[in-house]
Each structure stands twice: as C-alpha cells, then as structure tokens.
Design a protein around this motif. Structure first.
Motif, PDB file in Angstrom:
ATOM      1  N   ALA A 139      39.261  49.147  49.930  1.00  0.00           N
ATOM      2  CA  ALA A 139      39.918  48.263  48.962  1.00  0.00           C
ATOM      3  C   ALA A 139      41.309  47.902  49.460  1.00  0.00           C
ATOM      4  CB  ALA A 139      39.974  48.908  47.582  1.00  0.00           C
ATOM      5  N   PRO A 140      41.394  47.255  50.641  1.00  0.00           N
ATOM      6  CA  PRO A 140      42.702  47.008  51.262  1.00  0.00           C
ATOM      7  C   PRO A 140      43.598  46.117  50.420  1.00  0.00           C
ATOM      8  CG  PRO A 140      40.969  45.767  52.380  1.00  0.00           C
ATOM      9  CD  PRO A 140      40.285  46.702  51.433  1.00  0.00           C
ATOM     10  N   ILE A 141      44.874  46.469  50.427  1.00  0.00           N
ATOM     11  CA  ILE A 141      45.901  45.690  49.732  1.00  0.00           C
ATOM     12  C   ILE A 141      46.583  44.805  50.764  1.00  0.00           C
ATOM     13  CG2 ILE A 141      47.973  45.766  48.310  1.00  0.00           C
ATOM     14  CD1 ILE A 141      47.154  48.680  47.585  1.00  0.00           C
ATOM     15  N   ILE A 145      47.048  44.511  43.689  1.00  0.00           N
ATOM     16  CA  ILE A 145      45.965  45.486  43.679  1.00  0.00           C
ATOM     17  C   ILE A 145      44.775  44.948  42.892  1.00  0.00           C
ATOM     18  CG2 ILE A 145      45.302  47.785  42.860  1.00  0.00           C
ATOM     19  CD1 ILE A 145      48.123  48.707  43.529  1.00  0.00           C
ATOM     20  N   ASP A 176      43.840  41.917  42.865  1.00  0.00           N
ATOM     21  CA  ASP A 176      43.151  41.063  43.836  1.00  0.00           C
ATOM     22  C   ASP A 176      42.267  41.898  44.751  1.00  0.00           C
ATOM     23  OD1 ASP A 176      44.465  38.780  42.876  1.00  0.00           O
ATOM     24  OD2 ASP A 176      46.136  39.015  44.288  1.00  0.00           O
ATOM     25  N   SER A 177      42.753  43.077  45.152  1.00  0.00           N
ATOM     26  CA  SER A 177      41.979  43.955  46.032  1.00  0.00           C
ATOM     27  C   SER A 177      40.676  44.370  45.371  1.00  0.00           C
ATOM     28  CB  SER A 177      42.794  45.201  46.394  1.00  0.00           C
ATOM     29  OG  SER A 177      43.960  44.861  47.107  1.00  0.00           O
ATOM     30  N   ARG A 210      38.252  41.502  45.353  1.00  0.00           N
ATOM     31  CA  ARG A 210      37.648  41.303  46.681  1.00  0.00           C
ATOM     32  C   ARG A 210      36.605  42.376  46.977  1.00  0.00           C
ATOM     33  NH1 ARG A 210      43.153  39.530  48.120  1.00  0.00           N
ATOM     34  NH2 ARG A 210      43.701  41.717  48.541  1.00  0.00           N
ATOM     35  N   THR A 211      36.848  43.597  46.504  1.00  0.00           N
ATOM     36  CA  THR A 211      35.859  44.663  46.693  1.00  0.00           C
ATOM     37  C   THR A 211      34.541  44.296  46.029  1.00  0.00           C
ATOM     38  OG1 THR A 211      37.326  46.550  47.084  1.00  0.00           O
ATOM     39  CG2 THR A 211      35.298  47.003  45.898  1.00  0.00           C
ATOM     40  N   GLN A 269      38.601  45.667  58.637  1.00  0.00           N
ATOM     41  CA  GLN A 269      39.924  45.454  58.047  1.00  0.00           C
ATOM     42  C   GLN A 269      40.438  44.089  58.512  1.00  0.00           C
ATOM     43  OE1 GLN A 269      40.209  47.526  55.555  1.00  0.00           O
ATOM     44  NE2 GLN A 269      42.010  48.729  56.109  1.00  0.00           N
ATOM     45  N   HIS A 309      40.044  37.044  53.471  1.00  0.00           N
ATOM     46  CA  HIS A 309      38.840  37.541  52.810  1.00  0.00           C
ATOM     47  C   HIS A 309      37.599  36.758  53.233  1.00  0.00           C
ATOM     48  CE1 HIS A 309      36.461  39.699  49.949  1.00  0.00           C
ATOM     49  NE2 HIS A 309      36.184  38.630  49.231  1.00  0.00           N
TER      50      HIS A 309
END
Length: 339
Positions: free
Chosen positions: A19-21, A27, A29-30, A33-34, A318, A322
C-alpha cells in the motif's frame, strides 16, 4: 524439476502490496489504489494478494495489516488474501488467531496467514510495539506453536484458552524469511515457505536448499512448497521500465540514508542521486529484480524460475505511476497466460 524446466510459466503468480504512499498523494489514495490493484490482478488470474506489516515508514500504509486484508477481501471475490506477513513477535498470538479466525469466517477459504519474526520497523518502534511482551524475536518458534495451537487444539492438548473465532479453522500458515532461520523451521514443521528474494537475493538458493532438505511431511503438506518474492517492473520498452524502476531505487537509497520520505517520482539519471558505494549496495540488495520490456522480463523470469525451482512467484512492483503499475502486472500475467 524437469517439468518446471520445460514449462516454467505454469506456476501460479501472486501479488505483494505494501500500500505504497506516493509523494503528493494521501494515505486514502493509497488504499484506493490497493483496491484497484487487487481487483485488477484478480481479473488477470493472480493467485494471492498479500499485504505486509511495516511500521513508522512514511511510504508504507499497510501497518494495520489484518484490517486492510479484510477491506481487500470485501472488495474482491475469488483471489486469496493474506499477510506477507504479520510480524508475530509484535503481537499476542491469541490476538492474531482471533483476527484471522474472524477473517476466515467472513471470507471462508480465501485467507492466508504469512508470519515473519522481524519487527518490520526500526528498533525504537519495535520497542513501542512489543512493550507488553518484551519479545526480541528469538521466541518466534514458541509464539508460532502457541498460535497454531489456537487453530488446532490437538497440537497443544493442555490449552485452556480458546480462540473464538479461530479454533478449528483451516487457515494456511506460511513462514516468511530472508535468511535460513525460518527456512529450516518451516521445513521441520512441514509448512509452506515464502522467501524475500526481492530484498535478500544472495540468500535465496541457500535458504531454499535448507528448507527443502529439512522438510518433514505434515498434516498440512506432503511436499515442500516455496514461493519467492521478486521485484518485477515491466513496460513497453527496457528504457521505460528502467526509468520506472528508479522509484524503487530511490526508496532503498532513502532507507540506507535513514531518510523518511514517501515514494518519489522516477528520474532520468540515478547518478545524480546515489554515491558509488550506495549503488554497489543496491546492486546487491536488488540483484534479483527483473526490469524491462515484456520480452526481457519473460527471459529473466524464465531464468529465475529455472534457477530456483520456485513453486510460486509473488510479484512486487513499486511503481510511482498507478496506471504504469497496473500495466506492469498485466504484462506479467500475459507472459504466464500465453504459455
């Protein structure tokens, strides 16, 4: 061995998500995206979607791992969802049994419990996490025995404390590692093993040999089963993939320097950022990374699977953009589906 040599792309592929920031985003948004990545990879036929426990890291949002696993499972329907991993010494085994018993009850047959013994953070944060139990990680085998006993009381006949929910549930337990300790323990207990080749490539073959040579059949498994984490960044051209990979390289440079920062956009030239010593360190730590066009990635994956005899791959990408991250996972799935 021979079957895998002839058909390396018949093994399952899975996803590891931190769940990269990203720099310039939130967060929330993270997490969005997940979910998008989980749904995307589920539609592409990926086998598992694992989330990793890390703490006090401003580029990773998956600290409350079991909570996020439940969220991902609720937004998908078939892909297995699990932890890669839960750092067991950070928690009371009973709490983990209850958390994953709850998850398995809500999403039967879809939950994996991957366990690690490292803190997933720096020592000061580890002390904050472990202040109640004072664990150093050396007691991992005892914690694991206690945890497995909550799921299966027959393993600890004198157990008077019950995990409700949890008791009697068949939740796959995996051991994770980046060295030989968990490899040997997983083998002796007859459990599946996942190795962190994505940041510990030099230890991969030794750990796999140790796991396979120490393996004892169990009620869980009759034969060893090894899944390897691997950084894969795929794009239309080698040049574009290498540029996308500079985000990952900047992340590791920041870790080396002790610099706290979210994931950074790609750059044209890493020589403007790293020193020769840092570059050498990254070449060692990220040596198993597979970066390039679809053709390049296919060739390198073929070599990696043949060399390691992996039973499954867990892909971590990573990537700052996105859409490029989604596309990278698509290209990898095409490699496996075309065979």
């Amino acid at each position: 061995m021979n079957e895998r040599m002839n058909h390396p792309f018949t093994i399952p592929i899975s996803v590891l998500d931190l769940a990269p920031i990203m720099s310039g985003s939130t967060i929330a948004d993270s997490f969005q995206r997940t979910i998008q990545l989980a749904q995307h990879t589920e539609s592409l036929g990926y086998n598992r979607y694992w989330l990793a426990e890390h703490h006090n890291m401003p580029f990773i949002a998956s600290s409350a791992t079991s909570v996020l696993i439940g969220h991902v499972a609720s937004q998908t329907s078939t892909i297995k969802v699990g932890s890669g991993g839960i750092m067991l010494p950070n928690h009371a085994p009973l709490v983990i049994a209850e958390h994953f018993g709850t998850l398995e009850t809500l999403y039967p047959g879809r939950i994996d419990l991957g366990l690690g013994r490292a803190p997933g953070t720096d020592q000061k944060t580890a002390q904050a996490l472990r202040r109640a139990n004072g664990s150093t990680g050396d007691d991992f085998p005892d914690l694991l025995e206690e945890l497995r006993g909550y799921f299966n009381p027959e393993l600890t006949p004198n157990q008077t404390i019950r995990a409700v929910p949890g008791e009697g549930l068949n939740i796959p337990v995996w051991l994770l590692g980046s060295s030989g300790f968990s490899a040997q323990l997983a083998g002796s207990l007859g459990l599946p093993f996942s190795f962190a080749s994505h940041f510990s490539p030099n230890n991969t073959l030794g750990a796999l040999d140790l796991y396979r040579n120490s393996f004892q059949p169990s009620d869980s498994m009759e034969e060893p089963y090894a899944m390897l984490g691997v950084n894969v960044i795929a794009a239309d051209t080698d040049e574009e993939a290498e540029r996308l990979a500079t985000t990952l390289k900047q992340q590791f440079i920041n870790l080396i320097r002790g610099k706290e920062a979210p994931l950074q956009p790609p750059v044209d030239d890493m020589n403007d950022i790293w020193t020769p010593r840092e570059k050498a360190a990254l070449d060692q730590q990220l040596g198993a990374s597979i970066i390039g066009s679809k053709e390049t990635v296919k060739r390198k994956l073929h070599q990696f699977i043949q060399q390691t005899e992996a039973d499954e791959l867990m892909v971590i990408s990573q990537i700052y953009d996105h859409s490029a991250r989604l596309y990278s996972y698509q290209l990898v799935s095409e490699i496996f589906n075309e065979e």
